[in-house]
Design a protein around this motif. Structure first.
Motif, short mmCIF file in Angstrom:
data_model
loop_
_atom_site.label_atom_id
_atom_site.label_comp_id
_atom_site.label_asym_id
_atom_site.label_seq_id
_atom_site.Cartn_x
_atom_site.Cartn_y
_atom_site.Cartn_z
N ASP A 1 0.85 -1.19 0.00
CA ASP A 1 0.00 0.00 0.00
C ASP A 1 0.89 1.24 0.00
O ASP A 1 1.24 1.77 1.05
N PHE B 1 0.14 4.21 -0.89
CA PHE B 1 -0.55 5.40 -0.36
C PHE B 1 -0.32 5.53 1.14
O PHE B 1 0.03 6.60 1.63
N ALA B 2 -0.50 4.44 1.87
CA ALA B 2 -0.29 4.45 3.32
C ALA B 2 1.18 4.67 3.65
O ALA B 2 1.52 5.44 4.55
N GLY C 1 1.93 8.30 2.81
CA GLY C 1 1.10 9.29 3.51
C GLY C 1 0.25 10.10 2.55
O GLY C 1 0.04 11.30 2.76
N THR D 1 -3.57 10.39 0.47
CA THR D 1 -4.97 10.04 0.72
C THR D 1 -5.70 9.73 -0.59
O THR D 1 -5.99 10.63 -1.38
#
Length: 180
Positions: A96, A98-99, A102, A104
């Protein structure tokens, strides 16, 4: 004035076509990915067509080729460190991104790839021409929906100059022109 010879390997840094952007894709399992991209160009006004080069070595290449859709998200200067981080890791290694970075993700309206809420603009795109993919890794995209964040006033974009150097948009000037 004496001119100095420039190594051909440095030419790309002189002609970088526009701001560094983030390209999102979602593979058939709806697993979203994000990559940094600076090799892109406008090809037509209406409908808006964008040419972009995505190396077949990038994880996003396979998803873009299979799904024929993506989002081009345009980050402002404040996201520069995250943009570089996205460019320095692969979706093959990070489940992931995105995670991990950082960022959204938000659902898009016309494509399965996500928008990026942190960016000041997002362009939902569909691949409309793949004739140059085999030879140049160049996809022609049609922008089918565009979004902007009105809260981000006068965002400054970043422009890659090679070797970890970036220029930031400067002062804007307006000159009389008969063109758009």
């Amino acid at each position: 004035m004496a001119l100095k010879s420039l190594p051909l390997s440095e030419v790309y840094a002189l002609l970088e076509p526009g701001p560094v952007v983030l390209l999102t894709t979602a593979d058939r399992a709806d697993r979203a990915n994000v990559m940094t991209m600076s090799w892109h160009m406008m090809m037509e006004f209406t409908p808006p067509l964008v040419g972009c080069v995505v190396s077949e070595g990038n994880h996003s290449f396979k998803a873009l080729r299979a799904t024929k859709e993506c989002v081009i998200a345009i980050p402002a200067r404040r996201l520069a460190a995250k943009v570089v981080k996205a460019g320095n890791c692969s979706g093959r290694d990070v489940a992931d991104k995105f995670a991990a970075i950082g960022l959204t993700p938000l659902p898009a309206r016309m494509v399965s790839a996500p928008l990026i809420a942190d960016c000041f603009a997002n362009l939902e795109c569909r691949v409309v021409d793949t004739r140059m993919v085999a030879r140049y890794n160049m996809f022609v995209l049609e922008v089918v929906k565009a979004w902007c964040d009105p809260a981000q006033k006068n965002p400054k974009t970043i422009h890659h100059q090679g070797w970890g150097r970036f220029a930031v948009d400067g002062r804007v000037i307006t000159l009389k022109s008969g063109k758009a």
